[in-house]
Design a protein around this motif. Structure first.
Motif, PDB file in Angstrom:
ATOM      1  N   LEU A 198      10.977   6.937   0.920  1.00 26.04           N
ATOM      2  CA  LEU A 198      10.719   6.130  -0.278  1.00 26.04           C
ATOM      3  C   LEU A 198       9.233   6.130  -0.619  1.00 26.04           C
ATOM      4  N   TYR A 199       8.387   6.024   0.398  1.00 27.05           N
ATOM      5  CA  TYR A 199       6.941   6.087   0.168  1.00 27.05           C
ATOM      6  C   TYR A 199       6.550   7.465  -0.383  1.00 27.05           C
ATOM      7  N   GLU A 200       7.083   8.494   0.231  1.00 28.08           N
ATOM      8  CA  GLU A 200       6.734   9.846  -0.189  1.00 28.08           C
ATOM      9  C   GLU A 200       7.162  10.105  -1.634  1.00 28.08           C
ATOM     10  N   ALA A 201       8.362   9.644  -1.990  1.00 26.97           N
ATOM     11  CA  ALA A 201       8.842   9.830  -3.362  1.00 26.97           C
ATOM     12  C   ALA A 201       7.954   9.083  -4.352  1.00 26.97           C
ATOM     13  N   VAL A 204       4.646  10.954  -4.717  1.00 25.76           N
ATOM     14  CA  VAL A 204       4.857  12.187  -5.485  1.00 25.76           C
ATOM     15  C   VAL A 204       4.915  11.885  -6.979  1.00 25.76           C
ATOM     16  N   ASP A 205       5.495  10.730  -7.329  1.00 28.66           N
ATOM     17  CA  ASP A 205       5.588  10.330  -8.733  1.00 28.66           C
ATOM     18  C   ASP A 205       4.273   9.775  -9.272  1.00 28.66           C
ATOM     19  N   GLY A 206       3.252   9.723  -8.425  1.00 30.69           N
ATOM     20  CA  GLY A 206       1.931   9.270  -8.870  1.00 30.69           C
ATOM     21  C   GLY A 206       1.714   7.779  -8.789  1.00 30.69           C
ATOM     22  N   ALA A 207       2.509   7.079  -7.987  1.00 28.50           N
ATOM     23  CA  ALA A 207       2.380   5.625  -7.872  1.00 28.50           C
ATOM     24  C   ALA A 207       1.118   5.249  -7.109  1.00 28.50           C
ATOM     25  N   THR A 208       0.435   4.212  -7.573  1.00 27.51           N
ATOM     26  CA  THR A 208      -0.704   3.665  -6.838  1.00 27.51           C
ATOM     27  C   THR A 208      -0.178   2.798  -5.695  1.00 27.51           C
ATOM     28  N   ARG A 209      -1.116   2.339  -4.856  1.00 28.66           N
ATOM     29  CA  ARG A 209      -0.685   1.519  -3.710  1.00 28.66           C
ATOM     30  C   ARG A 209      -0.037   0.219  -4.172  1.00 28.66           C
ATOM     31  N   MET A 210      -0.567  -0.396  -5.223  1.00 32.54           N
ATOM     32  CA  MET A 210       0.031  -1.624  -5.745  1.00 32.54           C
ATOM     33  C   MET A 210       1.420  -1.355  -6.321  1.00 32.54           C
ATOM     34  N   ARG A 211       1.597  -0.198  -6.955  1.00 35.70           N
ATOM     35  CA  ARG A 211       2.911   0.165  -7.484  1.00 35.70           C
ATOM     36  C   ARG A 211       3.909   0.389  -6.354  1.00 35.70           C
ATOM     37  N   VAL A 212       3.438   0.984  -5.273  1.00 39.74           N
ATOM     38  CA  VAL A 212       4.307   1.192  -4.109  1.00 39.74           C
ATOM     39  C   VAL A 212       4.762  -0.154  -3.541  1.00 39.74           C
ATOM     40  N   ILE A 213       3.820  -1.094  -3.459  1.00 42.05           N
ATOM     41  CA  ILE A 213       4.174  -2.435  -2.956  1.00 42.05           C
ATOM     42  C   ILE A 213       5.197  -3.092  -3.877  1.00 42.05           C
TER      43      ILE A 213
END
Length: 307
Positions: A198-201, A204-213
């Motif tokens: 999920l993190y890798e995907a 790859v989609d260009g998410a920032t760290r805040m977007r990942v959270i």
């Protein structure tokens, strides 16, 4: 062959049952056997007279809780205190989840372990020691008042521990300080269980760290949060005793007295054992109703339940 498989499954089931049997026995001894004490709510019990020689009074003690306006006002004030302090804990129940996220975002392993240790240790400190700390800091002769006097900000001490105006907020602050790190452990475990794919995907989609959270971490923690939230709602009336017992005094008694403390004061201070048991019975029944209500609501809204 089929018979051998059946015997193997039966043997495996028996072994599993034997593993949990000691815990079921302990649960029965400490959780269900004490419910026998509910019978005291239906007798006019006065120690040391045995219960068998005490007169049966039926629902008399339940009626006394609302028999006159004074009793009603007292009961409403206690419920107000209970709802207020439990409501604050419920309102900020998301804090351990956010704290767990920030904790896992710390890159330095040593610093992260240090913060986690420092914030978890207060959970193992008794409320008596917590009050001793509060008294040494915030009493009229404490460190805070002494410091404020020395720098000339106050002329007379600020009676923080004797003030009933902000007692709910003070109790919430002390509870949060004591339990924040410990409560975050389950959320940290939930974060550790998130699939790396999920993190890798997301990256790859260009998410920032805040977007990942926001899009990966938080959704993965929501199921854990809802389970803990439902359990907290089910125990809404169970504030506990120790914290409020050690912090109560003649100045804040009306604002700090919750149901558990009121039951203790009735039994140990006033000798009204039967009345205190009657209140405990009602509190337990309401807690069971809350549990099944929240469980049913969760099943309807989320399609999942805990019971």
């Amino acid at each position: 062959m089929v018979q051998i498989q059946k015997n193997s499954l039966t043997s495996s089931s028996i072994r599993k049952f034997l593993f949990i049997l000691p815990f079921m026995i302990l649960l029965g001894i400490f959780a269900y056997y004490p419910l026998y004490g509910w019978v005291y709510a239906f007798f006019d019990y006065t120690p040391p007279i045995p219960l068998s020689q005490s007169p049966f009074v039926g629902l008399k003690w339940f009626h006394t809780l609302v028999e006159n306006q004074v009793k009603i006002d007292q009961t409403l004030q206690i419920l107000k205190n209970t709802f207020g302090m439990s409501g604050l804990n419920l309102l900020f129940s998301w804090l351990p989840m956010i704290f767990a996220i920030f904790l896992t975002e710390i890159k330095s392993v040593r610093f992260r372990r240090f913060i986690q240790t420092v914030t978890t240790l207060p959970n193992f400190i008794s409320w008596v020691l917590v009050y001793s700390l509060a008294f040494s800091m915030f009493s009229s002769d404490g460190i805070i008042n002494g410091l404020l006097k020395q720098i000339g900000l106050i002329d007379s001490p600020i009676l923080l521990l004797q003030n009933s105006d902000h007692v709910w907020m003070m109790m919430w602050i002390w509870t949060t300080w004591k339990t924040l790190g410990w409560s975050a452990i389950l959320y940290i475990a939930a974060i550790m269980g998130i699939d790396d794919a999920l993190y890798e995907a997301a990256y790859v989609d260009g998410a920032t760290r805040m977007r990942v959270i926001w899009h990966v971490v938080l959704p993965s923690m929501v199921p854990t949060y809802f389970v803990l939230l439902m359990l907290q709602i089910a125990s809404f009336l169970n504030n506990g005793l120790e914290q409020y017992f050690v912090f109560q005094n003649a100045f804040n008694k009306d604002s700090i007295q919750v149901l558990d403390l009121y039951v203790y004061n009735l039994a140990m201070g006033g000798g009204s054992y039967s009345v205190s048991v009657a209140i405990s019975v009602l509190k337990s029944l309401i807690s069971v109703v809350l549990l099944f209500s929240v469980n049913g609501l969760s099943k309807r809204l989320r399609g999942e339940s805990i019971v």
